[in-house]
Scaffold this motif. Structure first.
Motif, mmCIF file in Angstrom:
data_model
loop_
_atom_site.group_PDB
_atom_site.id
_atom_site.type_symbol
_atom_site.label_atom_id
_atom_site.label_comp_id
_atom_site.label_asym_id
_atom_site.label_seq_id
_atom_site.Cartn_x
_atom_site.Cartn_y
_atom_site.Cartn_z
ATOM 1 N N GLN A 90 34.233 20.249 33.542
ATOM 2 C CA GLN A 90 33.730 21.485 32.862
ATOM 3 C C GLN A 90 33.288 22.246 34.038
ATOM 4 O O GLN A 90 32.764 21.770 34.956
ATOM 5 C CB GLN A 90 32.499 21.369 31.984
ATOM 6 C CG GLN A 90 32.333 22.279 30.750
ATOM 7 C CD GLN A 90 31.508 21.991 29.841
ATOM 8 O OE1 GLN A 90 30.610 21.114 29.994
ATOM 9 N NE2 GLN A 90 31.599 22.350 28.708
ATOM 10 N N CYS A 91 33.441 23.861 33.986
ATOM 11 C CA CYS A 91 33.314 24.468 35.099
ATOM 12 C C CYS A 91 31.682 24.588 35.040
ATOM 13 O O CYS A 91 30.941 24.821 34.307
ATOM 14 C CB CYS A 91 33.939 25.796 35.051
ATOM 15 S SG CYS A 91 33.376 27.107 36.107
ATOM 16 N N ASP A 92 31.037 24.741 36.567
ATOM 17 C CA ASP A 92 29.711 24.832 36.725
ATOM 18 C C ASP A 92 29.404 26.224 36.438
ATOM 19 O O ASP A 92 28.197 26.649 36.248
ATOM 20 C CB ASP A 92 29.214 24.508 38.145
ATOM 21 C CG ASP A 92 29.334 23.053 38.433
ATOM 22 O OD1 ASP A 92 29.183 22.419 37.333
ATOM 23 O OD2 ASP A 92 29.331 22.604 39.594
ATOM 24 N N GLY A 93 30.263 27.143 36.661
ATOM 25 C CA GLY A 93 29.935 28.690 36.485
ATOM 26 C C GLY A 93 30.242 29.085 35.070
ATOM 27 O O GLY A 93 29.227 29.762 34.548
ATOM 28 N N CYS A 94 31.275 28.796 34.398
ATOM 29 C CA CYS A 94 31.575 29.410 33.184
ATOM 30 C C CYS A 94 31.365 28.423 31.903
ATOM 31 O O CYS A 94 31.717 28.811 30.964
ATOM 32 C CB CYS A 94 32.665 30.172 33.184
ATOM 33 S SG CYS A 94 34.266 29.369 33.305
ATOM 34 N N GLY A 95 31.443 27.154 32.259
ATOM 35 C CA GLY A 95 31.631 26.166 30.992
ATOM 36 C C GLY A 95 32.894 25.728 30.665
ATOM 37 O O GLY A 95 33.121 24.954 29.734
ATOM 38 N N ARG A 101 39.039 24.608 41.994
ATOM 39 C CA ARG A 101 38.928 25.846 41.722
ATOM 40 C C ARG A 101 38.966 26.086 40.249
ATOM 41 O O ARG A 101 40.042 25.978 39.564
ATOM 42 C CB ARG A 101 39.709 26.926 42.657
ATOM 43 C CG ARG A 101 39.295 28.288 42.458
ATOM 44 C CD ARG A 101 39.799 29.256 43.280
ATOM 45 N NE ARG A 101 41.232 29.541 43.027
ATOM 46 C CZ ARG A 101 41.783 30.361 43.382
ATOM 47 N NH1 ARG A 101 41.253 31.433 44.062
ATOM 48 N NH2 ARG A 101 43.148 30.733 43.296
ATOM 49 N N CYS A 102 37.763 27.005 39.493
ATOM 50 C CA CYS A 102 38.091 27.174 38.036
ATOM 51 C C CYS A 102 39.203 28.102 38.086
ATOM 52 O O CYS A 102 39.168 29.224 38.544
ATOM 53 C CB CYS A 102 36.846 27.530 37.679
ATOM 54 S SG CYS A 102 36.910 28.145 35.710
ATOM 55 N N PRO A 103 40.057 27.834 36.874
ATOM 56 C CA PRO A 103 41.220 28.925 36.703
ATOM 57 C C PRO A 103 40.471 30.040 35.935
ATOM 58 O O PRO A 103 41.085 31.271 35.921
ATOM 59 C CB PRO A 103 42.137 28.214 35.875
ATOM 60 C CG PRO A 103 41.378 27.105 35.137
ATOM 61 C CD PRO A 103 40.211 26.724 35.987
ATOM 62 N N SER A 104 39.462 29.990 35.339
ATOM 63 C CA SER A 104 39.100 31.104 34.582
ATOM 64 C C SER A 104 38.042 32.005 35.308
ATOM 65 O O SER A 104 38.118 33.278 35.188
ATOM 66 C CB SER A 104 38.226 30.255 33.462
ATOM 67 O OG SER A 104 37.440 31.574 32.567
ATOM 68 N N CYS A 105 37.067 31.515 36.120
ATOM 69 C CA CYS A 105 36.065 32.269 36.948
ATOM 70 C C CYS A 105 36.360 32.241 38.417
ATOM 71 O O CYS A 105 35.602 32.795 39.111
ATOM 72 C CB CYS A 105 34.601 32.247 36.191
ATOM 73 S SG CYS A 105 33.936 30.636 37.132
ATOM 74 N N TYR A 106 37.254 31.288 38.622
ATOM 75 C CA TYR A 106 37.418 30.962 40.121
ATOM 76 C C TYR A 106 36.199 30.337 40.921
ATOM 77 O O TYR A 106 36.069 30.537 42.017
ATOM 78 C CB TYR A 106 37.950 32.139 40.839
ATOM 79 C CG TYR A 106 38.970 32.862 40.032
ATOM 80 C CD1 TYR A 106 40.321 32.158 40.350
ATOM 81 C CD2 TYR A 106 39.101 34.274 39.540
ATOM 82 C CE1 TYR A 106 41.432 32.627 39.295
ATOM 83 C CE2 TYR A 106 40.092 34.812 39.035
ATOM 84 C CZ TYR A 106 41.264 33.895 38.875
ATOM 85 O OH TYR A 106 42.558 34.454 38.155
HETATM 86 ZN ZN ZN Z 1 34.552 28.830 35.612
#
Ligand code: ZN
Ligand code: ZN
Length: 85
Positions: free
Chosen positions: A23-28, A39-44
């Protein structure tokens, strides 16, 4: 010349199967940590540490993301040796 890089947990050797275990630390957003090198594909957001997924057969330990790339270390070491010269 091909450089072969395997992905496995540096602690237990568990190999991710491409599922979105993280799960992304930035956007979940759930995502596959190794799809784009952490790298998160959603918020990078770039994740520098990666947890081994215990419910998928791993050990649950956290390791630096780069430590998961087996074979990359040798490549990096060679580059460092080159730089030292
Ligand atoms: Zn993210
Ligand atoms: Zn592990």
């Amino acid at each position: 010349m091909k450089t072969r890089v395997d992905i496995a947990c540096p602690h237990c050797g568990w190999k991710p199967d491409g599922e979105e275990y993280w799960q992304c630390d930035g956007c979940g957003q759930p995502f596959s940590m190794f799809g784009d090198a952490g790298r998160c594909p959603s918020c990078y957001h770039v994740h520098e540490h990666t947890q081994c997924i215990d419910h998928a057969g791993g050990c649950g330990s956290v390791a630096p993301h780069l430590d998961w790339y087996i074979g990359l270390d040798e490549g990096l070491r060679e580059i460092n040796v080159e730089r030292d010269r």
